[in-house]
Write a protein that holds these residues in place. Structure first.
Motif, mmCIF file in Angstrom:
data_model
loop_
_atom_site.group_PDB
_atom_site.id
_atom_site.type_symbol
_atom_site.label_atom_id
_atom_site.label_comp_id
_atom_site.label_asym_id
_atom_site.label_seq_id
_atom_site.Cartn_x
_atom_site.Cartn_y
_atom_site.Cartn_z
ATOM 1 N N SER A 1 45.785 54.743 34.302
ATOM 2 C CA SER A 1 44.366 54.452 34.497
ATOM 3 C C SER A 1 43.872 53.525 33.406
ATOM 4 O O SER A 1 44.173 53.725 32.227
ATOM 5 N N HIS B 1 47.159 60.554 34.910
ATOM 6 C CA HIS B 1 47.330 59.405 35.800
ATOM 7 C C HIS B 1 48.220 58.352 35.137
ATOM 8 O O HIS B 1 47.868 57.178 35.061
ATOM 9 N N ILE C 1 45.978 57.047 40.969
ATOM 10 C CA ILE C 1 44.967 56.371 40.153
ATOM 11 C C ILE C 1 43.788 55.929 41.010
ATOM 12 O O ILE C 1 42.625 56.208 40.691
#
Length: 308
Positions: free
Chosen positions: A136, A144, A161
């Motif tokens: 991310s 993520h 994401i």
């Protein structure tokens, strides 16, 4: 001192924030401070009126809101002092792609990258080849985050994401060890060498599971490498316009080359977190570190008030 401890919020890192804040509250109360625990998730609409009744705000938020500078901007509207960086520096550091542009402009070593603001076409390939890391662009706590050796492996990482409403940043895999270095005031602290035990890299499990990683502080590195880590951490802190404290994360190659990954403006703050470990080497226990952050925040607030 009457302290407003702001934690929680609604990012994916909410639980990490709450755990750290409870330890901060205990340490501050042991040192004689009056602490109001303020969970931003339920009380956001009352932030300004509550801040006006306190001497200082201590922010322990991860992700947005918090690391994006929103809470800091609001506190400034009611002239409530707080620790750490202001809105602009916070926002720039949180956005990894923006921060990496600033690192490059400042001549600091950072890996190549691609920012994906939407799902790429099925035949998309990274310009630097495989394998890659995807994460991310504004996330933290290694959530993520994943490694992909090909387009097929990348797809589910990107789905995670984008399904979370975030953008993705893609970087080539860098071979080496992970090193982190905090800045406190105008001084870089002793770096930490991180050796994951529970995984191949410092992911969420390695970071938060008991025994997930070995954190060697001070890092057993050659003096010249330690000096470079500290120099770059402080230079990145200044390039982003940060204040108070921060933590820079690196990959250290086998040839002792360094690549700056990112800078955190609200790093983890439990007694065993990375920056508190580094502060302990400098002679500050957890309570003393928190009071030093308050002191630096008050100094910054006083300087801002004089400039108005």
């Amino acid at each position: 001192m009457k302290i407003l401890l702001i934690a929680g919020g609604w990012s994916s890192e909410r639980e990490i924030s709450l755990i750290g804040a409870r330890g901060m509250q205990a340490a501050l109360e042991q040192r004689g401070h009056s602490v109001t625990f303020f969970d931003l998730l339920d009380q956001f609409d009352h932030l300004l009126e509550c801040a006006q009744t306190h001497d200082f705000a201590l922010i322990n938020l991860h992700g947005a809101p918090g690391e994006d500078g929103l809470v800091q901007a609001m506190l400034e509207r009611v002239h409530c002092p707080y620790q750490g960086s202001g809105p602009a520096g916070s926002f720039l550091a949180l956005n990894k792609a923006a921060a990496k542009q600033i690192f490059r402009q400042a001549g600091l070593p950072t890996a190549d990258w691609v920012l994906l603001t939407r799902r790429p076409d099925a035949d998309w390939e990274p310009p630097f080849g495989w394998p890659v890391f995807a994460k991310s662009n504004t996330g933290g706590s290694s959530l993520h985050l994943g490694r992909a050796a090909n387009r097929e492996e990348l797809a589910p990482i990107l789905d995670e994401i984008f399904n979370a409403g975030e953008c993705a940043i893609i970087e080539p895999q860098l071979t080496g060890r992970e090193v982190t270095c905090g800045v406190l005031g105008e001084e870089a602290l002793a770096p930490i060498l991180i050796e994951p035990v529970a995984g191949e890299f410092f992911d969420f499990t390695s970071k938060y599971a008991k025994g997930g990683a070995r954190e060697l502080c001070p890092a057993p590195l050659p003096d010249e490498v330690t000096a470079d880590v500290r120099r770059i951490a402080l230079a990145a802190h200044k390039a982003l316009g940060l204040a108070g404290y921060s933590r820079a994360d690196f990959i250290l190659g086998a040839d002792n080359s360094l690549h700056l990954l990112e800078v955190n403006t609200l790093p983890g703050m439990t007694p065993t977190s990375l920056v508190p470990q580094e502060a302990a080497v400098a002679g500050l226990d957890f309570g003393q570190l928190l009071e030093r952050l308050i002191e630096l925040g008050l100094q910054r607030h006083a300087g801002t008030a004089r400039a108005r």
